[in-house]
Write an enzyme that holds these catalytic residues in place. Structure first.
Site, PDB file in Angstrom:
ATOM      1  N   SER A 177       0.817  -1.224   0.000  1.00  0.00           N
ATOM      2  CA  SER A 177       0.000   0.000   0.000  1.00  0.00           C
ATOM      3  C   SER A 177       0.848   1.270   0.000  1.00  0.00           C
ATOM      4  O   SER A 177       0.709   2.138   0.863  1.00  0.00           O
ATOM      5  CB  SER A 177      -0.956  -0.019   1.200  1.00  0.00           C
ATOM      6  OG  SER A 177      -1.809  -1.135   1.113  1.00  0.00           O
ATOM      7  N   ARG A 192       7.553   6.232  -4.391  1.00  0.00           N
ATOM      8  CA  ARG A 192       8.044   6.906  -3.181  1.00  0.00           C
ATOM      9  C   ARG A 192       7.493   6.183  -1.956  1.00  0.00           C
ATOM     10  O   ARG A 192       6.476   5.512  -2.016  1.00  0.00           O
ATOM     11  CB  ARG A 192       7.610   8.381  -3.149  1.00  0.00           C
ATOM     12  CG  ARG A 192       6.114   8.586  -3.045  1.00  0.00           C
ATOM     13  CD  ARG A 192       5.724  10.054  -3.036  1.00  0.00           C
ATOM     14  NE  ARG A 192       4.274  10.225  -2.983  1.00  0.00           N
ATOM     15  CZ  ARG A 192       3.475  10.183  -4.026  1.00  0.00           C
ATOM     16  NH1 ARG A 192       3.981   9.973  -5.231  1.00  0.00           N
ATOM     17  NH2 ARG A 192       2.174  10.344  -3.896  1.00  0.00           N
ATOM     18  N   ASP A 230      -5.084  -2.682  -1.642  1.00  0.00           N
ATOM     19  CA  ASP A 230      -6.180  -3.213  -0.838  1.00  0.00           C
ATOM     20  C   ASP A 230      -7.528  -3.138  -1.555  1.00  0.00           C
ATOM     21  O   ASP A 230      -8.400  -3.993  -1.343  1.00  0.00           O
ATOM     22  CB  ASP A 230      -6.254  -2.529   0.528  1.00  0.00           C
ATOM     23  CG  ASP A 230      -6.360  -1.012   0.433  1.00  0.00           C
ATOM     24  OD1 ASP A 230      -6.297  -0.466  -0.687  1.00  0.00           O
ATOM     25  OD2 ASP A 230      -6.488  -0.367   1.485  1.00  0.00           O
TER      26      ASP A 230
END
Length: 505
Positions: A177, A192, A230
């Protein structure tokens, strides 16, 4: 003596008049302050208006941005990311599969045994591990070696009935995530780090390759079959339970949506047409923005002070991270400009994000005659005591205004997806089978007023006849079991119609 008595009476009468005048002035002043507070509440209620006509405009704008995002990279506020998931679970899957869910300072490893259509999920086991703070700012090898070591320990606990069959690798679905540029179903380069991680030597690298190398160093023979987020995992979990699931929405701390799109409707897809003819699209809809959104001065202030000004505007208006902060921002103005809590602004009210959305939800749901929960929250969270009942009622009203706006524009977003898929009308001669939107996230699950408002608003937008063909269902833990299910549906050996086939041939 008579003159003295008369004088005393006159003095007493004057004193009474003076006190009375003071009380009247105080009441008038308090009345003016209360009127000013109510004017602020009335103003935000008016500016937060989300009538059906406006919601339809928001939904139309969402659908337009979806088309633009599918046409070209950077062509829309919505990224409309291609997930490379073109094969979703069917329920036929059999075997033992793993999932790794890395999304914060903890990660989870999961093992799921699937038994096909009849037995479904036979067994499910989970281990949760905290990541030491020094590894969050260390090297890529240190972090992934730590994760691989935890996976190795978890694999070592396999029971006799959970070992892979001979000549087969263990297969894993990896929920990651963090921002990634996905290059295939099982590869993606880290854009990032967020959430407190800062490991520069991972940026730009394929995080699946990083994990695979670490697993190999620990002697674990395991193949990463799918890299997902997710929301895509929730869609997979929903599709495993029902083939009628067309989209998934996360309404939690943040928000996102994913849905199943026809490959022919994705101009920017230049790869081969998959057998299914479909592709799961990760919308990243938190970044949606439209002039039709009821954007207020409080939203502008929140956005300006955020870590990402000008971005994630939709998310900042509808998700759990921000609803409580909007309430605090309004209360602060009421305290500063209208002395809502007395002559001084409570110090804790100046602290950003001190009112969390669970606090807001608890106050909103307070059904006690004297609003005791509201009083307790004001005391415990803000250090404010001795509030009047009408003050507490005004706070409940504010919670309702902010929650209702968020829920209604969230419903408009879902309606936009339904419109894009052409399921907002009943078509003669077509199979109008009920379509399911899979919902997950703590905001949806625990904030009852929000959930009920969102669902009822969606039904309003759909109309009675179409509403009978669309339903919202709660699917829990998509980031866990959903990833394992995607590993199963994209493993080297697949089950189709109950028969095994070698997917590598």
């Amino acid at each position: 003596m008579g003159k003295v008595a008369v004088g005393a009476t006159v003095i007493c009468a004057a004193a009474v008049c003076a006190v009375t005048a003071l009380v009247v002035r105080q009441r008038l002043r308090n009345s003016g302050k209360w009127a000013a507070s109510m004017a602020i509440l009335d103003d935000i209620e008016r500016k937060s208006d989300a009538q059906l006509s406006r919601l339809r405009q928001i939904a139309d704008a969402m659908a337009v941005e979806m088309h633009a995002g599918l046409a070209s990279e950077g062509g829309s506020k919505l990224k409309m990311l291609i997930s490379f998931v073109d094969t979703l679970p069917t329920g036929d899957e059999k075997g033992v599969f793993y999932a790794l869910d890395l999304g914060g300072t903890n990660f989870r490893v999961m093992r799921v045994k699937l038994g096909g259509k009849e037995l479904r999920v036979v067994k499910q086991e989970t281990a949760e591990v905290s990541i030491p703070s020094e590894l969050m700012v260390g090297t890529s090898e240190q972090l992934f070696d730590f994760i691989a070591e935890a996976v190795a320990k978890f694999v070592a606990t396999e029971g006799e009935d959970l070992h892979p069959e001979p000549d087969r690798k263990r297969e894993l679905g990896f929920t990651f995530s963090f921002p990634v540029k996905q290059t295939s179903l099982a590869s993606g380069d880290l854009i990032r780090w967020t959430k407190g991680f800062s490991i520069p030597d991972t940026v730009g690298k394929d995080i699946v390759a990083e994990l695979t190398s670490a697993l190999e160093r620990k002697g674990i023979d395991m193949r990463v079959a799918a890299l997902v987020n997710d929301t895509v995992g929730t869609l997979a979990g929903g599709r495993y339970d029902s083939p009628n699931v067309i989209a998934a929405v996360i309404m939690g701390t943040g928000t996102n949506a994913a849905y199943v799109e026809r490959v022919q409707a994705i101009p920017k897809w230049h790869g081969p047409i998959p057998k299914s003819g479909e592709m799961v699209i990760n919308m990243e809809w938190g970044n949606f923005r439209s002039a039709h959104l009821p954007f207020t001065q409080y939203d502008a202030a929140l956005d300006a002070e955020s870590l990402n000004p000008g971005e994630q505007i939709y998310e900042k208006m509808v998700s759990g991270m921000y609803l409580g902060e909007i309430v605090r921002t309004v209360l602060y103005r009421m305290a500063e400009e209208a002395a809502f809590f007395g002559d001084t602004v409570p110090e804790k009210l100046k602290v950003p994000f001190i009112i969390r959305t669970p606090d807001m939800s608890a106050m909103h749901h307070d059904s006690s005659p004297d609003l005791k929960v509201v009083a307790t929250k004001l005391k415990d969270v803000l250090g404010i005591t001795n509030t009047s009942l009408k003050t507490r009622k005004a706070i409940v009203r504010l919670c309702d205004i902010v929650s209702t706006r968020g829920a209604r524009i969230a419903a408009a977003g879902i309606f936009g997806i339904i419109k894009k898929l052409g399921k907002d009308t009943i078509k003669d001669g077509e199979n109008n089978q009920k379509a399911i939107i899979a919902l997950d996230g703590g905001l949806y699950e625990h904030y009852e007023e929000y959930r009920e408002c969102m669902e009822s608003t969606l039904n309003e937008l759909l109309g009675e006849e179409v509403a009978n063909t669309i339903c919202i269902e709660h699917f829990n833990d998509g980031s866990g079991i959903g990833a394992a299910l995607l590993a199963a549906s994209n493993c080297l050996f697949r089950y189709r119609g109950g028969e095994e086939e070698d997917a590598s041939s």
